[in-house]
Design a protein around this motif. Structure first.
Motif, short mmCIF file in Angstrom:
data_model
loop_
_atom_site.label_atom_id
_atom_site.label_comp_id
_atom_site.label_asym_id
_atom_site.label_seq_id
_atom_site.Cartn_x
_atom_site.Cartn_y
_atom_site.Cartn_z
N UNK A 153 32.66 60.52 -13.88
CA UNK A 153 31.76 59.77 -14.75
C UNK A 153 32.42 58.93 -15.83
N UNK A 154 33.64 58.51 -15.62
CA UNK A 154 34.31 57.65 -16.59
C UNK A 154 35.15 56.62 -15.84
N UNK A 155 35.24 55.45 -16.43
CA UNK A 155 36.09 54.40 -15.85
C UNK A 155 37.20 53.99 -16.82
N UNK A 156 37.28 54.69 -17.91
CA UNK A 156 38.24 54.36 -18.98
C UNK A 156 39.68 54.48 -18.47
N UNK A 157 40.55 53.52 -18.77
CA UNK A 157 41.97 53.66 -18.40
C UNK A 157 42.56 54.91 -19.05
N UNK A 158 43.34 55.66 -18.29
CA UNK A 158 43.93 56.89 -18.80
C UNK A 158 42.94 58.03 -18.96
N UNK A 159 41.79 57.92 -18.32
CA UNK A 159 40.71 58.90 -18.45
C UNK A 159 41.15 60.32 -18.06
N UNK A 160 40.55 61.30 -18.72
CA UNK A 160 40.76 62.70 -18.37
C UNK A 160 39.89 63.11 -17.19
N UNK A 161 38.84 62.37 -16.95
CA UNK A 161 37.86 62.73 -15.94
C UNK A 161 38.41 62.85 -14.54
N UNK A 162 39.39 62.04 -14.21
CA UNK A 162 39.95 62.11 -12.86
C UNK A 162 40.62 63.45 -12.60
N UNK A 163 41.41 63.93 -13.57
CA UNK A 163 42.07 65.23 -13.42
C UNK A 163 41.04 66.36 -13.35
N UNK A 192 31.78 68.83 0.42
CA UNK A 192 31.97 68.22 -0.89
C UNK A 192 32.77 66.93 -0.76
N UNK A 193 32.42 65.95 -1.60
CA UNK A 193 33.14 64.67 -1.59
C UNK A 193 33.32 64.20 -3.02
N UNK A 194 34.50 63.73 -3.32
CA UNK A 194 34.80 63.16 -4.63
C UNK A 194 34.35 61.70 -4.63
N UNK A 195 33.54 61.32 -5.61
CA UNK A 195 33.02 59.96 -5.72
C UNK A 195 33.41 59.42 -7.09
N UNK A 196 34.12 58.30 -7.11
CA UNK A 196 34.60 57.68 -8.34
C UNK A 196 33.77 56.44 -8.62
N UNK A 205 29.49 53.89 -18.75
CA UNK A 205 29.72 53.58 -17.33
C UNK A 205 28.91 54.51 -16.43
N UNK A 206 28.86 55.80 -16.77
CA UNK A 206 28.09 56.73 -15.95
C UNK A 206 26.60 56.45 -16.09
N UNK A 207 26.14 56.23 -17.30
CA UNK A 207 24.71 55.94 -17.49
C UNK A 207 24.32 54.68 -16.73
N UNK A 208 25.17 53.67 -16.77
CA UNK A 208 24.91 52.43 -16.04
C UNK A 208 24.84 52.70 -14.54
N UNK A 209 25.79 53.47 -14.01
CA UNK A 209 25.80 53.78 -12.58
C UNK A 209 24.54 54.53 -12.17
N UNK A 210 24.11 55.45 -13.00
CA UNK A 210 22.87 56.19 -12.71
C UNK A 210 21.68 55.24 -12.72
#
Length: 187
Positions: free
Chosen positions: A9-19, A36-40, A92-97
């Motif tokens: 739920x984040x697109x920020x460069x260097x985001x913690x969300x990916x880890x 299960x599937x990872x969706x970015x 970014x997540x709110x927009x995607x939703x």
């Protein structure tokens, strides 16, 4: 088989969300109760909402919206991995939703959040949004603290007990996704 998306739920460069999302996905892959599937959301390059018609009409015109709708429609439930920015989720997540409506309906959602107070305020906001989208959000939540589950606020080093919290989220999302299957069929 029940299909569950783990959404970064984040697109920020260097985001913690990916880890965090990769960690959740690694836990999920050990389970046999769902696929299960990872969706970015970053992969879909969604601009600020640019569809003329309200999402509830399902009249999507943009290729990025159609691709996003197809992806989300393919799942029975979701685990949102969300940061907390300014007492809420990421824009970014709110927009995607907000791009979609029917593709979310009659499905289940759980939350894995992170922030200075575990991202709990972001999840409070997302729970309100899920209600409007006819998504059943589960009670279990994994709340990761930037102070105790990260080193120097950037390197993800989750406490051991957090695995159990994620397992509880996955268990409930799978159960509720299955329970809602009849509603999805009727729609």
């Amino acid at each position: 088989m029940t299909r569950i998306a783990i959404i970064i739920g984040s697109t920020r460069p260097g985001r913690n969300g990916e880890a965090v999302a990769n960690w959740v996905y690694d836990i999920a892959k050990q389970r046999t109760d769902a696929e299960y599937e990872l969706v970015d959301i970053a992969d879909y390059k969604l601009p600020h909402l640019d569809e003329a018609a309200p999402p509830s009409l399902g009249q999507y015109t943009q290729p990025h919206t159609k691709a996003w709708a197809e992806k989300i429609a393919s799942f029975d439930g979701f685990v949102f991995v969300t940061p907390e920015y300014n007492h809420s989720t990421s824009g970014a997540l709110k927009n995607a939703i907000d791009f979609l409506y029917g593709e979310w309906n009659n499905k289940a959602a759980g939350f894995v959040s992170y922030g200075s107070v575990g991202g709990t305020r972001a999840v409070e906001h997302l729970r309100l949004v899920m209600g409007e989208l006819q998504v059943a959000d589960v009670r279990a939540q994994a709340a990761l603290s930037l102070f105790t589950d990260f080193t120097d606020f950037t390197e993800f080093t989750p406490a051991a007990h957090q695995v159990g919290a994620v397992e509880a989220v996955l268990e409930q999302v799978v159960a509720w996704s299955g329970a809602l299957a009849q509603l999805r069929k009727a729609a």
